[in-house]
Write a protein that holds these residues in place. Structure first.
Motif, PDB file in Angstrom:
ATOM      1  N   PRO A 150       0.797  -1.227   0.000  1.00  8.60           N
ATOM      2  CA  PRO A 150       0.000   0.000   0.000  1.00  8.60           C
ATOM      3  C   PRO A 150       0.834   1.284   0.000  1.00  8.60           C
ATOM      4  N   ASN A 151       2.079   1.224   0.492  1.00 10.59           N
ATOM      5  CA  ASN A 151       2.895   2.448   0.587  1.00 10.59           C
ATOM      6  C   ASN A 151       3.987   2.514  -0.470  1.00 10.59           C
ATOM      7  N   LEU A 152       3.907   1.639  -1.459  1.00 13.66           N
ATOM      8  CA  LEU A 152       4.988   1.545  -2.443  1.00 13.66           C
ATOM      9  C   LEU A 152       5.243   2.884  -3.160  1.00 13.66           C
ATOM     10  N   LYS A 153       6.520   3.352  -3.057  1.00 16.44           N
ATOM     11  CA  LYS A 153       6.881   4.635  -3.695  1.00 16.44           C
ATOM     12  C   LYS A 153       7.972   4.458  -4.732  1.00 16.44           C
ATOM     13  N   ILE A 154       8.894   3.517  -4.432  1.00 15.72           N
ATOM     14  CA  ILE A 154      10.028   3.334  -5.337  1.00 15.72           C
ATOM     15  C   ILE A 154      10.257   1.849  -5.596  1.00 15.72           C
ATOM     16  N   ILE A 155      10.426   1.536  -6.876  1.00 16.45           N
ATOM     17  CA  ILE A 155      10.835   0.185  -7.257  1.00 16.45           C
ATOM     18  C   ILE A 155      12.262   0.309  -7.747  1.00 16.45           C
ATOM     19  N   LEU A 156      13.153  -0.486  -7.177  1.00 16.60           N
ATOM     20  CA  LEU A 156      14.542  -0.518  -7.653  1.00 16.60           C
ATOM     21  C   LEU A 156      14.708  -1.766  -8.492  1.00 16.60           C
ATOM     22  N   SER A 157      14.975  -1.578  -9.780  1.00 17.37           N
ATOM     23  CA  SER A 157      15.218  -2.725 -10.659  1.00 17.37           C
ATOM     24  C   SER A 157      16.695  -3.007 -10.727  1.00 17.37           C
ATOM     25  N   LEU A 158      17.048  -4.258 -10.455  1.00 16.13           N
ATOM     26  CA  LEU A 158      18.448  -4.667 -10.569  1.00 16.13           C
ATOM     27  C   LEU A 158      18.626  -5.334 -11.933  1.00 16.13           C
ATOM     28  N   GLY A 159      19.066  -4.563 -12.903  1.00 16.77           N
ATOM     29  CA  GLY A 159      19.331  -5.101 -14.236  1.00 16.77           C
ATOM     30  C   GLY A 159      18.186  -4.895 -15.215  1.00 16.77           C
ATOM     31  N   LEU A 160      18.514  -5.082 -16.487  1.00 16.82           N
ATOM     32  CA  LEU A 160      17.568  -4.811 -17.580  1.00 16.82           C
ATOM     33  C   LEU A 160      16.350  -5.746 -17.578  1.00 16.82           C
ATOM     34  N   VAL A 161      16.563  -7.012 -17.230  1.00 16.49           N
ATOM     35  CA  VAL A 161      15.425  -7.952 -17.244  1.00 16.49           C
ATOM     36  C   VAL A 161      14.380  -7.507 -16.225  1.00 16.49           C
ATOM     37  N   SER A 162      14.850  -7.123 -15.049  1.00 17.09           N
ATOM     38  CA  SER A 162      13.932  -6.634 -14.018  1.00 17.09           C
ATOM     39  C   SER A 162      13.250  -5.349 -14.480  1.00 17.09           C
ATOM     40  N   HIS A 163      14.027  -4.426 -15.029  1.00 18.01           N
ATOM     41  CA  HIS A 163      13.488  -3.145 -15.535  1.00 18.01           C
ATOM     42  C   HIS A 163      12.343  -3.401 -16.533  1.00 18.01           C
ATOM     43  N   ASN A 164      12.588  -4.290 -17.487  1.00 19.56           N
ATOM     44  CA  ASN A 164      11.565  -4.563 -18.500  1.00 19.56           C
ATOM     45  C   ASN A 164      10.342  -5.272 -17.908  1.00 19.56           C
ATOM     46  N   ALA A 165      10.593  -6.170 -16.955  1.00 12.68           N
ATOM     47  CA  ALA A 165       9.470  -6.887 -16.323  1.00 12.68           C
ATOM     48  C   ALA A 165       8.609  -5.903 -15.530  1.00 12.68           C
ATOM     49  N   VAL A 166       9.257  -4.956 -14.844  1.00 15.08           N
ATOM     50  CA  VAL A 166       8.499  -3.966 -14.058  1.00 15.08           C
ATOM     51  C   VAL A 166       7.660  -3.098 -15.001  1.00 15.08           C
ATOM     52  N   LEU A 167       8.257  -2.647 -16.102  1.00 11.92           N
ATOM     53  CA  LEU A 167       7.508  -1.813 -17.060  1.00 11.92           C
ATOM     54  C   LEU A 167       6.293  -2.570 -17.594  1.00 11.92           C
ATOM     55  N   LYS A 168       6.528  -3.817 -17.951  1.00 14.81           N
ATOM     56  CA  LYS A 168       5.440  -4.624 -18.496  1.00 14.81           C
ATOM     57  C   LYS A 168       4.327  -4.815 -17.458  1.00 14.81           C
ATOM     58  N   THR A 169       4.728  -5.082 -16.238  1.00 21.56           N
ATOM     59  CA  THR A 169       3.755  -5.289 -15.154  1.00 21.56           C
ATOM     60  C   THR A 169       2.892  -4.045 -14.951  1.00 21.56           C
ATOM     61  N   LEU A 170       3.526  -2.873 -15.103  1.00 21.52           N
ATOM     62  CA  LEU A 170       2.799  -1.624 -14.894  1.00 21.52           C
ATOM     63  C   LEU A 170       2.102  -1.136 -16.166  1.00 21.52           C
ATOM     64  N   GLY A 171       2.259  -1.884 -17.257  1.00 23.79           N
ATOM     65  CA  GLY A 171       1.585  -1.533 -18.511  1.00 23.79           C
ATOM     66  C   GLY A 171       2.251  -0.399 -19.268  1.00 23.79           C
ATOM     67  N   HIS A 172       3.557  -0.191 -19.043  1.00 24.99           N
ATOM     68  CA  HIS A 172       4.283   0.865 -19.757  1.00 24.99           C
ATOM     69  C   HIS A 172       5.072   0.282 -20.927  1.00 24.99           C
ATOM     70  N   LYS A 173       5.321   1.143 -21.936  1.00 28.51           N
ATOM     71  CA  LYS A 173       6.127   0.727 -23.089  1.00 28.51           C
ATOM     72  C   LYS A 173       7.605   0.751 -22.716  1.00 28.51           C
ATOM     73  N   GLN A 174       8.343  -0.300 -23.128  1.00 29.84           N
ATOM     74  CA  GLN A 174       9.790  -0.321 -22.842  1.00 29.84           C
ATOM     75  C   GLN A 174      10.500   0.835 -23.516  1.00 29.84           C
ATOM     76  N   SER A 175      10.038   1.186 -24.721  1.00 31.77           N
ATOM     77  CA  SER A 175      10.724   2.232 -25.492  1.00 31.77           C
ATOM     78  C   SER A 175      10.632   3.608 -24.820  1.00 31.77           C
ATOM     79  N   ALA A 176       9.684   3.770 -23.914  1.00 38.02           N
ATOM     80  CA  ALA A 176       9.497   5.084 -23.266  1.00 38.02           C
ATOM     81  C   ALA A 176      10.431   5.282 -22.071  1.00 38.02           C
ATOM     82  N   PHE A 177      11.034   4.195 -21.583  1.00 31.99           N
ATOM     83  CA  PHE A 177      11.868   4.292 -20.381  1.00 31.99           C
ATOM     84  C   PHE A 177      13.154   3.479 -20.590  1.00 31.99           C
ATOM     85  N   LYS A 178      14.217   4.162 -20.970  1.00 33.93           N
ATOM     86  CA  LYS A 178      15.462   3.463 -21.295  1.00 33.93           C
ATOM     87  C   LYS A 178      16.219   3.104 -20.013  1.00 33.93           C
ATOM     88  N   PHE A 179      16.688   1.864 -19.955  1.00 29.33           N
ATOM     89  CA  PHE A 179      17.451   1.443 -18.772  1.00 29.33           C
ATOM     90  C   PHE A 179      18.776   2.183 -18.709  1.00 29.33           C
TER      91      PHE A 179
END
Ligand code: URA
Length: 210
Positions: free
Chosen positions: A135-164
């Motif tokens: 409920p209090n989530l403010k920051i997600i720290l992605s460790l590496g590109l695979v995590s970064h892309n998985a987080v974007l996908k989970t949140l429904g964002h385009k990978q191309s809009a947020f470069k690692f």
């Protein structure tokens, strides 16, 4: 409703299930199952790794516990005030996270540390539940590109809009930020891609935003 963690005998990913079955035979006294997240669900910070290491989290049952990546991660968490106690590479070492929780994009150990695209996509349902139940989530720290892309996908964002990029802070909307770091793997530290200072700086970036 999706569960927070795959069932102990989850067979959604046949390759990962068969790898866990093999490892249960080879290492019967080890954990060998989907690894649950570690830390309080009320935390503001969620750290998302890649997948359990064979002889680390897969053996001990706690993310990043028992392998090289965990040595650096937990030392940095202790130093930056996101953990207290002593890290002894065991699930029962009494270490406590402070305002932080740790999970992995993929909950089961993959052969050669490499989950495939289908496995990453299948496990996104559990990452989604993770986000929904903090409920209090403010920051997600992605460790590496695979995590970064998985987080974007989970949140429904385009990978191309947020470069690692190491140290980057991305606005996910609704007050949520995604911070990127190179993964704290032995490979990345041995090759100098990630130094201890760079990793500590990423946590400093986070502290300043909480
Ligand atoms: N151990 C984990 O639990 N996750 C990683 O990403 C690497 C090692």
């Amino acid at each position: 409703m999706f569960e927070l963690l795959p069932d102990k005998n989850c067979d959604l990913c046949p390759r990962l299930k068969s790898f866990i079955d093999d490892n249960r035979e080879k290492f019967p006294d080890k954990y060998n199952a989907p690894v649950p997240s570690f830390g309080d669900r009320d935390a503001e910070l969620l750290i998302v790794g890649l997948a359990p290491g064979l002889k680390g989290a897969n053996f001990t049952g706690r993310p990043f516990t028992g392998d090289y990546a965990g040595d650096l991660l937990y030392a940095t968490l202790l130093k930056s005030g996101f953990a207290k106690g002593e890290y002894k590479a065991r699930k029962d070492d009494g270490l406590e996270l402070i305002n932080a929780r740790i999970t992995n994009a993929v909950k089961c150990v993959p052969p050669e540390n490499k989950p495939n695209g289908a496995e990453i996509n299948t496990c996104i349902q559990f990452l989604k539940r993770e986000f929904e139940t903090m409920p209090n989530l403010k920051i997600i720290l992605s460790l590496g590109l695979v995590s970064h892309n998985a987080v974007l996908k989970t949140l429904g964002h385009k990978q191309s809009a947020f470069k690692f990029a190491h140290g980057a802070v991305h606005d996910m909307g609704g007050g949520l930020k995604l911070v990127d770091s190179y993964h704290c793997s032995r490979y990345n530290t041995n090759t100098g891609r990630l130094t201890t200072k760079m990793f500590e700086d990423a946590f400093q970036t986070i502290s300043l935003r909480l």
